[in-house]
Design a protein around this motif. Structure first.
Motif, mmCIF file in Angstrom:
data_model
loop_
_atom_site.group_PDB
_atom_site.id
_atom_site.type_symbol
_atom_site.label_atom_id
_atom_site.label_comp_id
_atom_site.label_asym_id
_atom_site.label_seq_id
_atom_site.Cartn_x
_atom_site.Cartn_y
_atom_site.Cartn_z
ATOM 1 N N ALA A 289 0.851 -1.186 0.000
ATOM 2 C CA ALA A 289 0.000 0.000 0.000
ATOM 3 C C ALA A 289 0.888 1.238 0.000
ATOM 4 O O ALA A 289 1.956 1.254 0.620
ATOM 5 C CB ALA A 289 -0.929 0.019 1.211
ATOM 6 N N VAL A 290 0.438 2.278 -0.689
ATOM 7 C CA VAL A 290 1.204 3.513 -0.855
ATOM 8 C C VAL A 290 0.895 4.477 0.279
ATOM 9 O O VAL A 290 -0.265 4.632 0.690
ATOM 10 C CB VAL A 290 0.884 4.154 -2.218
ATOM 11 N N PHE A 291 1.943 5.152 0.759
ATOM 12 C CA PHE A 291 1.816 6.217 1.758
ATOM 13 C C PHE A 291 2.540 7.438 1.199
ATOM 14 O O PHE A 291 3.748 7.596 1.390
ATOM 15 C CB PHE A 291 2.411 5.786 3.094
ATOM 16 N N CYS A 292 1.796 8.267 0.480
ATOM 17 C CA CYS A 292 2.373 9.444 -0.169
ATOM 18 C C CYS A 292 2.957 10.373 0.897
ATOM 19 O O CYS A 292 2.241 10.843 1.773
ATOM 20 C CB CYS A 292 1.299 10.157 -0.970
ATOM 21 N N GLY A 399 -8.886 3.839 -0.121
ATOM 22 C CA GLY A 399 -8.868 2.393 -0.141
ATOM 23 C C GLY A 399 -9.279 1.807 1.196
ATOM 24 O O GLY A 399 -9.848 0.741 1.256
ATOM 25 N N GLY A 400 -8.973 2.530 2.281
ATOM 26 C CA GLY A 400 -9.368 2.068 3.603
ATOM 27 C C GLY A 400 -8.236 2.097 4.610
ATOM 28 O O GLY A 400 -8.391 2.577 5.723
ATOM 29 N N ALA A 401 -7.061 1.583 4.236
ATOM 30 C CA ALA A 401 -5.919 1.559 5.151
ATOM 31 C C ALA A 401 -4.634 1.491 4.327
ATOM 32 O O ALA A 401 -3.937 0.488 4.316
ATOM 33 C CB ALA A 401 -6.006 0.375 6.113
ATOM 34 N N GLY A 402 -4.334 2.573 3.644
ATOM 35 C CA GLY A 402 -3.215 2.628 2.711
ATOM 36 C C GLY A 402 -3.752 2.686 1.297
ATOM 37 O O GLY A 402 -4.724 2.004 0.943
ATOM 38 N N TYR A 403 -3.137 3.521 0.452
ATOM 39 C CA TYR A 403 -3.612 3.771 -0.906
ATOM 40 C C TYR A 403 -3.324 2.562 -1.795
ATOM 41 O O TYR A 403 -2.171 2.184 -2.005
ATOM 42 C CB TYR A 403 -2.909 5.008 -1.440
ATOM 43 N N VAL A 404 -4.394 1.964 -2.303
ATOM 44 C CA VAL A 404 -4.284 0.850 -3.245
ATOM 45 C C VAL A 404 -5.333 1.022 -4.333
ATOM 46 O O VAL A 404 -6.321 1.736 -4.170
ATOM 47 C CB VAL A 404 -4.501 -0.526 -2.560
#
Length: 590
Positions: A289-292, A399-404
């Motif tokens: 998952a992405v964390f910008c 997404g809910g819990a991290g960008y996916v």
């Protein structure tokens, strides 16, 4: 030392336990950059130093940065945090003179820094972006060996660096003679010793063939601000460009990224940044998952800071604010959902200063926030749970819990991700989830089932009309604005037709933006009989200090509601979830 304020229940019970405020070092990086004329690579030394002294195993952090203009979401954010933490009695700050050598000499009381790792960029650098590997590899070693990444130029300029032991000299490693050879060496030698839960892309390297807007992207240089967290977490550091389509490699860099990601643990966190669509796509394919995190300073500080003076480390859940208003079938409802909800940067900058405004609480706002930050940065997350007003509600994005991209996750990855969401929602809230559009209705049904297994299913979903022209990334095709799952869980779609209310701020008329915004909302709402819910998305600007006065977040919302008139009501996220469910139960369909 200042005594911490005592909770009322302790005073009333007669149990009195004072906690002294903890002292941390305070460094004005903005001034140091000006005083020392620090280059990009010299700034990286300061951030790596912060990541080393803010050891992840410590009970309290050691060093906080005032990054100033490097935090372009709100340059005053770090000053705000200092005032808040001092007023609360949790911390006191000892200022360090704003030079690099003073920082190294005064802010490492436990002597965590073991020396330097020397490097030198290879080859021509017409774009002034480095060679695409030397600094990143040095940063990986910095986290693993507790050493500072020092270029030859930095060593020549700063005697304090030369006085440290030279522990690793990358200039003498033959395998670093070319970029692809260097990355192959790093993957074989350093990746096995790096964290399997966190990777970091410094997002600096570019090639002349890249479009001009990519070559000069301000997000690129700003990504350096999170190096401290990468070093603290012993992350493998990349400086690679990603491209679409994925998972098929678009070039050598894409193949390297996929090779690295294949060795990461399920649900790993991809910090830093790259091209949004390709970076998120390849991360999703790998089960991460992405964390910008460009323009996001001092995350190593927030990862170590307890939530209170007693040293507790568990953030409280976000409040579930619902004013309990009944469904009015003659009204049209508006939800103001903020953007950037997947990112650590939006909470570190207090939603680009909008949360810090005295106007907050004057209107219902659905603040989009990543609830997984409650685990990663509990003190930062807890601040929002603690200070939320009755009109502040929350949506879990993106997404809910991290960008996916949900529709790019493999079935096992999807199951693991949705179950993590369920666990996080149960522990930290909120219960409305923004899927950003990358999920079919069938996939959302599976999401609810898997989230329930993990802990708690969402009470509602929102979906955005991203409309990106990439194969497999098209957004959810919503047949109507409000839809329902079989069990009555609402799926509310931000309108996907012109006039747009998705990322609306930049497109609004400059003379009267509120008139334009109100007209857009009315054009969407009046296509339907009431009750109808219009979810709008956006409002937060990239740079809080550069926004036009009439588009200031709170002024725009207040002026827009005045222009909409009494037939429209603003509601929060939890109210939207409940009222749209009541619409279905009353068999009222939009």
């Amino acid at each position: 030392m200042l005594a911490a304020r005592l909770p009322c229940f302790l005073l009333l019970s007669g149990v009195v336990q004072a906690h002294e405020a903890h002292e941390v070092f305070y460094f004005d990086l903005d001034k140091a950059i000006a005083n020392d004329r620090l280059s990009y690579e010299e700034q990286a030394i300061a951030f790596a130093f912060q990541g080393i002294v803010n050891n992840a195993a410590d009970m309290w952090p050691t060093l906080f940065f005032d990054a100033g203009s490097l935090d372009f979401d709100w340059p005053e954010a770090d000053k705000h945090w200092r005032k808040y933490l001092e007023a609360e009695g949790r911390l006191t700050f000892r200022e360090v003179p704003p030079t690099l050598c003073d920082l190294l000499a005064q802010a490492d009381p436990l002597k965590r820094v073991q020396g330097t790792v020397a490097f030198e960029s290879k080859g021509p650098d017409p774009l002034q972006v480095g060679d695409g590997y030397s600094l990143a590899i040095a940063l990986t070693i910095a986290g693993q060996d507790q050493v500072l990444p020092a270029s030859t130029a930095a060593l020549n300029r700063h005697s304090c660096l030369r006085n440290l032991p030279l522990k690793v000299d990358l200039r003498r490693v033959p395998s670093l003679a070319s970029r692809m050879q260097a990355w192959d060496w790093a993957i074989q030698t350093l990746l096995p010793k790096a964290s399997k839960n966190t990777v970091f892309n410094i997002n600096r390297f570019r090639v002349p063939a890249d479009p001009v807007n990519i070559q000069r992207d301000p997000q690129s240089n700003a990504t350096i601000t999170t190096i401290d967290y990468a070093v603290q977490q012993r992350a493998f550091v990349l400086d690679l460009e990603t491209h679409l389509p994925a998972p098929s490699p678009g070039g050598d860099d894409d193949a390297l990224v996929e090779r690295i990601f294949a060795q990461m643990a399920p649900l790993f966190s991809a910090y830093g940044w790259s091209y949004e669509y390709s970076w998120t796509n390849v991360t999703s394919h790998a089960g991460g998952a992405v964390f910008c995190s460009f323009a996001t300073p001092s995350l190593s500080f927030w990862a170590t800071l307890p939530v209170d003076s007693a040293g507790r480390r568990h953030a409280r859940p976000l409040p579930h604010h619902d004013r309990g208003m009944p469904l009015n079938r003659s009204k049209r409802y508006v939800v103001f959902q903020t953007n950037e909800g997947d990112t650590p940067r939006i909470v570190a900058s207090l939603f680009g200063s909008s949360w810090a405004s005295p106007e907050r609480g004057s209107l219902p706002v659905a603040w989009s926030i990543n609830p997984l930050l409650g685990e990663q940065f509990p003190a930062l997350f807890d601040y929002y749970a603690k200070t939320a007003a009755a009109n502040d509600s929350f949506i879990a994005g993106v997404g809910g819990a991290g960008y996916v991209f949900l529709n790019q996750l493999s079935p096992p990855h999807f199951s693991a991700y949705a179950r993590r969401v369920g666990r996080i929602l149960q522990e930290y809230g909120p219960d409305v989830v923004d899927t950003y559009g990358f999920a079919s209705f069938d996939l959302l049904e599976r999401y609810s089932s898997e989230a329930a297994v993990g802990g708690k299913a969402p009470s509602a979903y929102v979906s955005q009309p991203t409309n990106w022209p990439f194969t497999g990334l098209s957004s959810l095709n919503c047949p109507q604005l409000t839809n329902w799952q079989g069990d009555g869980t609402p799926v509310i779609c931000t309108p996907n037709t012109d006039p747009y209310v998705f990322y609306y701020a930049d497109a609004l008329n400059k003379t009267c933006p509120s008139c334009d915004f109100a007209a857009r909302i009315k054009a969407q709402a009046e296509r339907h009989e009431p009750p109808v819910f219009i979810n709008t998305y956006g409002g937060l600007h990239w740079t809080a200090t550069a926004q036009e006065p009439l588009k200031e977040f709170w002024k725009l919302l207040h002026d827009t509601m005045a222009a909409l008139g009494n037939d429209y009501l603003a509601v929060g996220a939890q109210e939207m979830a409940r009222l749209t469910r009541e619409m279905r139960e009353a068999s009222v369909v939009v």
